[in-house]
Design a protein around this motif. Structure first.
Motif, PDB file in Angstrom:
ATOM      1  N   THR A 127       0.823  -1.209   0.000  1.00  0.00           N
ATOM      2  CA  THR A 127       0.000   0.000   0.000  1.00  0.00           C
ATOM      3  C   THR A 127       0.860   1.263   0.000  1.00  0.00           C
ATOM      4  OG1 THR A 127      -1.746  -1.170   1.148  1.00  0.00           O
ATOM      5  CG2 THR A 127      -1.833   1.224   1.234  1.00  0.00           C
ATOM      6  N   MET A 128       1.889   1.275   0.836  1.00  0.00           N
ATOM      7  CA  MET A 128       2.733   2.476   0.922  1.00  0.00           C
ATOM      8  C   MET A 128       3.570   2.665  -0.345  1.00  0.00           C
ATOM      9  SD  MET A 128       2.136   4.216   3.618  1.00  0.00           S
ATOM     10  CE  MET A 128       3.562   5.287   3.623  1.00  0.00           C
ATOM     11  N   GLN A 129       4.083   1.592  -0.899  1.00  0.00           N
ATOM     12  CA  GLN A 129       4.978   1.708  -2.047  1.00  0.00           C
ATOM     13  C   GLN A 129       4.220   1.817  -3.377  1.00  0.00           C
ATOM     14  OE1 GLN A 129       8.550   1.783  -2.076  1.00  0.00           O
ATOM     15  NE2 GLN A 129       8.144   2.341   0.045  1.00  0.00           N
ATOM     16  N   VAL A 130       3.419   0.816  -3.675  1.00  0.00           N
ATOM     17  CA  VAL A 130       2.730   0.780  -4.964  1.00  0.00           C
ATOM     18  C   VAL A 130       1.535   1.740  -4.959  1.00  0.00           C
ATOM     19  CG1 VAL A 130       1.577  -0.713  -6.640  1.00  0.00           C
ATOM     20  CG2 VAL A 130       3.561  -1.563  -5.364  1.00  0.00           C
ATOM     21  N   GLY A 131       0.842   1.820  -3.828  1.00  0.00           N
ATOM     22  CA  GLY A 131      -0.264   2.774  -3.718  1.00  0.00           C
ATOM     23  C   GLY A 131       0.204   4.202  -3.907  1.00  0.00           C
ATOM     24  N   ARG A 132       1.361   4.519  -3.331  1.00  0.00           N
ATOM     25  CA  ARG A 132       1.942   5.866  -3.506  1.00  0.00           C
ATOM     26  C   ARG A 132       2.317   6.111  -4.969  1.00  0.00           C
ATOM     27  NH1 ARG A 132       7.752   7.310  -1.106  1.00  0.00           N
ATOM     28  NH2 ARG A 132       7.981   9.397  -1.971  1.00  0.00           N
ATOM     29  N   ALA A 133       2.872   5.087  -5.623  1.00  0.00           N
ATOM     30  CA  ALA A 133       3.238   5.230  -7.038  1.00  0.00           C
ATOM     31  C   ALA A 133       1.996   5.476  -7.898  1.00  0.00           C
ATOM     32  CB  ALA A 133       3.982   3.983  -7.517  1.00  0.00           C
ATOM     33  N   LEU A 134       0.906   4.805  -7.580  1.00  0.00           N
ATOM     34  CA  LEU A 134      -0.361   5.021  -8.291  1.00  0.00           C
ATOM     35  C   LEU A 134      -0.844   6.450  -8.054  1.00  0.00           C
ATOM     36  CD1 LEU A 134      -2.830   3.915  -9.895  1.00  0.00           C
ATOM     37  CD2 LEU A 134      -3.799   3.277  -7.669  1.00  0.00           C
ATOM     38  N   ARG A 135      -0.848   6.866  -6.802  1.00  0.00           N
ATOM     39  CA  ARG A 135      -1.302   8.222  -6.452  1.00  0.00           C
ATOM     40  C   ARG A 135      -0.457   9.296  -7.142  1.00  0.00           C
ATOM     41  NH1 ARG A 135       0.370   8.976  -1.140  1.00  0.00           N
ATOM     42  NH2 ARG A 135       2.080  10.143  -2.033  1.00  0.00           N
ATOM     43  N   ASP A 136       0.855   9.053  -7.264  1.00  0.00           N
ATOM     44  CA  ASP A 136       1.750  10.043  -7.869  1.00  0.00           C
ATOM     45  C   ASP A 136       1.762   9.985  -9.395  1.00  0.00           C
ATOM     46  OD1 ASP A 136       2.338  10.899  -5.335  1.00  0.00           O
ATOM     47  OD2 ASP A 136       4.379  10.099  -5.287  1.00  0.00           O
ATOM     48  N   GLY A 137       0.979   9.065  -9.971  1.00  0.00           N
ATOM     49  CA  GLY A 137       0.859   8.993 -11.427  1.00  0.00           C
ATOM     50  C   GLY A 137       1.942   8.176 -12.107  1.00  0.00           C
ATOM     51  N   PHE A 138       2.708   7.388 -11.342  1.00  0.00           N
ATOM     52  CA  PHE A 138       3.762   6.572 -11.935  1.00  0.00           C
ATOM     53  C   PHE A 138       3.238   5.224 -12.426  1.00  0.00           C
ATOM     54  CE2 PHE A 138       6.823   8.892  -8.882  1.00  0.00           C
ATOM     55  CZ  PHE A 138       6.788  10.017  -9.689  1.00  0.00           C
ATOM     56  N   LEU A 139       2.036   4.864 -12.002  1.00  0.00           N
ATOM     57  CA  LEU A 139       1.361   3.662 -12.473  1.00  0.00           C
ATOM     58  C   LEU A 139      -0.050   4.033 -12.887  1.00  0.00           C
ATOM     59  CD1 LEU A 139       2.327   1.163  -9.598  1.00  0.00           C
ATOM     60  CD2 LEU A 139       3.340   1.282 -11.887  1.00  0.00           C
ATOM     61  N   THR A 140      -0.580   3.313 -13.854  1.00  0.00           N
ATOM     62  CA  THR A 140      -1.971   3.506 -14.253  1.00  0.00           C
ATOM     63  C   THR A 140      -2.857   2.586 -13.422  1.00  0.00           C
ATOM     64  OG1 THR A 140      -1.912   1.762 -15.915  1.00  0.00           O
ATOM     65  CG2 THR A 140      -1.262   3.999 -16.642  1.00  0.00           C
ATOM     66  N   ASP A 141      -4.139   2.822 -13.480  1.00  0.00           N
ATOM     67  CA  ASP A 141      -5.080   1.912 -12.812  1.00  0.00           C
ATOM     68  C   ASP A 141      -4.914   0.490 -13.348  1.00  0.00           C
ATOM     69  OD1 ASP A 141      -6.149   3.954 -11.262  1.00  0.00           O
ATOM     70  OD2 ASP A 141      -7.817   4.333 -12.637  1.00  0.00           O
ATOM     71  N   GLU A 142      -4.672   0.377 -14.649  1.00  0.00           N
ATOM     72  CA  GLU A 142      -4.473  -0.935 -15.281  1.00  0.00           C
ATOM     73  C   GLU A 142      -3.224  -1.620 -14.723  1.00  0.00           C
ATOM     74  OE1 GLU A 142      -3.016  -2.442 -19.610  1.00  0.00           O
ATOM     75  OE2 GLU A 142      -4.666  -0.985 -19.635  1.00  0.00           O
ATOM     76  N   ASP A 143      -2.126  -0.858 -14.557  1.00  0.00           N
ATOM     77  CA  ASP A 143      -0.906  -1.414 -13.967  1.00  0.00           C
ATOM     78  C   ASP A 143      -1.187  -1.924 -12.554  1.00  0.00           C
ATOM     79  OD1 ASP A 143       0.642  -0.591 -16.204  1.00  0.00           O
ATOM     80  OD2 ASP A 143       1.072   1.348 -15.269  1.00  0.00           O
ATOM     81  N   TYR A 144      -1.852  -1.091 -11.761  1.00  0.00           N
ATOM     82  CA  TYR A 144      -2.148  -1.421 -10.361  1.00  0.00           C
ATOM     83  C   TYR A 144      -3.009  -2.676 -10.265  1.00  0.00           C
ATOM     84  CZ  TYR A 144      -3.357  -0.612  -5.449  1.00  0.00           C
ATOM     85  OH  TYR A 144      -3.526  -0.735  -4.100  1.00  0.00           O
ATOM     86  N   ASP A 145      -4.062  -2.723 -11.083  1.00  0.00           N
ATOM     87  CA  ASP A 145      -4.944  -3.886 -11.079  1.00  0.00           C
ATOM     88  C   ASP A 145      -4.197  -5.145 -11.512  1.00  0.00           C
ATOM     89  OD1 ASP A 145      -7.016  -2.280 -10.218  1.00  0.00           O
ATOM     90  OD2 ASP A 145      -7.965  -2.118 -12.199  1.00  0.00           O
ATOM     91  N   GLY A 146      -3.313  -5.004 -12.499  1.00  0.00           N
ATOM     92  CA  GLY A 146      -2.508  -6.142 -12.953  1.00  0.00           C
ATOM     93  C   GLY A 146      -1.586  -6.656 -11.851  1.00  0.00           C
TER      94      GLY A 146
END
Length: 154
Positions: A127-146
């Protein structure tokens, strides 16, 4: 084909990711020099800031800029996502590294209901690492879901 405004927004996102990845690398080098015996005063002179600023930077570096893990492109999952968003690594490599990453497990909830003060933050958690990357725009929703899908299968 993107219109000119969309193109600028996409380029801005890549520049933000490049800046973030470069700052993490900068903090890592600063920490490594300190670990090799460079004093905060000496580092402050080299960098051109005050000693208290160096102290703050080193505190941040201990959390955000660990050494790069062998076989990966970062010291944290967040850094890997930033390097992906900066265009330094392809999506397949980012997905492979982040699904193979060993995330820290969240802390157990406090067993005493009367002391419910929330769970402590675990810096290395998904949550802290990947969730932060999603929030900061470094991952897309598709990346996160994958990533969630791939990790659910582990």
């Amino acid at each position: 084909m993107m219109n000119p405004d969309e193109q600028l927004v996409a380029e801005l996102g890549r520049e933000k990711a490049r800046e973030t990845a470069a700052h993490i690398a900068y903090l890592r080098r600063l920490r490594q020099l300190h670990e090799r015996g460079f004093t905060q005063v000496r580092l402050a002179k080299i960098v051109g800031v005050s000693q208290p600023t160096i102290s703050d930077m080193l505190r941040r570096a201990r959390i955000d800029a660990p050494d790069v893990r062998p076989g990966t492109h970062g010291g944290t999952a967040y850094e890997i996502a930033a390097r992906y968003a900066a265009g330094e690594i392809p999506r397949a490599r980012m997905m492979s590294e982040l699904t193979g990453w060993e995330y820290e497990h969240p802390a157990e909830p406090n067993p005493f209901k009367w002391a419910e003060d929330g769970n402590p933050v675990v810096e290395g958690s998904f949550t802290m690492q990947v969730g932060r990357a999603l929030r900061d725009g470094f991952l897309t929703d598709e990346d996160y879901d994958g990533l969630l899908e791939a990790l659910a299968d582990r």
